[in-house]
Design an enzyme around this catalytic site. Sequence first.
Site, PDB file in Angstrom:
ATOM      1  N   CYS A  80      40.554  46.854  25.608  1.00  0.00           N
ATOM      2  CA  CYS A  80      39.230  46.243  25.490  1.00  0.00           C
ATOM      3  C   CYS A  80      38.960  45.757  24.055  1.00  0.00           C
ATOM      4  O   CYS A  80      39.550  44.769  23.639  1.00  0.00           O
ATOM      5  CB  CYS A  80      38.180  47.217  26.009  1.00  0.00           C
ATOM      6  SG  CYS A  80      36.686  46.385  26.503  1.00  0.00           S
ATOM      7  N   HIS A 173      39.693  49.795  30.809  1.00  0.00           N
ATOM      8  CA  HIS A 173      39.899  51.169  30.327  1.00  0.00           C
ATOM      9  C   HIS A 173      40.440  52.007  31.476  1.00  0.00           C
ATOM     10  O   HIS A 173      39.671  52.390  32.357  1.00  0.00           O
ATOM     11  CB  HIS A 173      38.562  51.799  29.936  1.00  0.00           C
ATOM     12  CG  HIS A 173      37.841  51.101  28.842  1.00  0.00           C
ATOM     13  ND1 HIS A 173      37.964  51.465  27.530  1.00  0.00           N
ATOM     14  CD2 HIS A 173      36.984  50.076  28.862  1.00  0.00           C
ATOM     15  CE1 HIS A 173      37.196  50.686  26.788  1.00  0.00           C
ATOM     16  NE2 HIS A 173      36.596  49.828  27.561  1.00  0.00           N
ATOM     17  N   GLU A 175      41.619  54.983  30.723  1.00  0.00           N
ATOM     18  CA  GLU A 175      41.384  56.343  30.195  1.00  0.00           C
ATOM     19  C   GLU A 175      40.012  56.895  30.577  1.00  0.00           C
ATOM     20  O   GLU A 175      39.786  58.099  30.495  1.00  0.00           O
ATOM     21  CB  GLU A 175      41.573  56.362  28.668  1.00  0.00           C
ATOM     22  CG  GLU A 175      40.437  55.805  27.818  1.00  0.00           C
ATOM     23  CD  GLU A 175      40.328  54.283  27.839  1.00  0.00           C
ATOM     24  OE1 GLU A 175      41.134  53.610  28.518  1.00  0.00           O
ATOM     25  OE2 GLU A 175      39.406  53.765  27.175  1.00  0.00           O
TER      26      GLU A 175
HETATM   27  N1  GLN Z   1      32.417  44.059  24.126  1.00  0.00           N
HETATM   28  C1  GLN Z   1      33.100  44.837  23.124  1.00  0.00           C
HETATM   29  C2  GLN Z   1      33.526  43.944  21.965  1.00  0.00           C
HETATM   30  O1  GLN Z   1      33.332  42.771  22.005  1.00  0.00           O
HETATM   31  C3  GLN Z   1      34.286  45.555  23.707  1.00  0.00           C
HETATM   32  C4  GLN Z   1      33.833  46.546  24.765  1.00  0.00           C
HETATM   33  C5  GLN Z   1      34.785  47.674  25.015  1.00  0.00           C
HETATM   34  O2  GLN Z   1      35.689  47.974  24.224  1.00  0.00           O
HETATM   35  N2  GLN Z   1      34.549  48.381  26.098  1.00  0.00           N
HETATM   36  O3  GLN Z   1      34.040  44.417  21.011  1.00  0.00           O
END
Ligand code: GLN
Length: 193
Positions: A80, A173, A175
């Site tokens: 992410c 994710h 995890e």
């Molecule tokens: N939206 C977040 C970002 O732009 C990332 C979200 C996440 O890691 N769950 O950094």
Amino acid sequence: MLRVGVLGLQGGVEEHISALKSLENVMPVWVRTREDFEGIDGLILPGGESTTLGKLLHRLDLMDFLRDKIASGLPVWGTCAGMILLADQIEGQDETHLKLLHVKVSRNAFGRQLDSFDKLDNIPAVSEQPIRMRFIRAPRIMDWDKEKVEVLYKIDEFPVAVRQGNILATSFHPELVGENQVHQYFVDMIYKI
Ligand code: GLN
């Protein structure tokens, strides 16, 4: 025993540590300083907030250090925000971070926190069993280097799991939902590199 680090500055660090603990012959290592990098065999960049993570990496003088480590072959998996940190280009903003993964990402591409969702599906390159993926303000990949980047999984026509040599990146994710198959894939990837 394989030592797998988790960058522990911000975000979902403990959940990755627990997922790693569930695997055989893996010792998770909380990584915050240059010294912590000594002896690790791979590193997870967790989810969180990429702008904050980028600022912290600069403040701790770790940005160039980390980039050099990955560029010289340290296996890394960004989840992410971690994927956003790795990306070459971030849609709608000039600021980028590590610039090692040849993709263009769009942040928050699936909507806001309230739009979070889980998906259970097969990712054949990763495991024979279905994998549970949780998407939280997740990015997606809008464009990518078709020669260098292997797409592992897409939603609609947009990649959300990719591999480029020693770099693995997922928008989701595993995890956070007690899922450790992608962690096992990352461990196997470390052994093979
Ligand atoms: N939206 C977040 C970002 O732009 C990332 C979200 C996440 O890691 N769950 O950094």
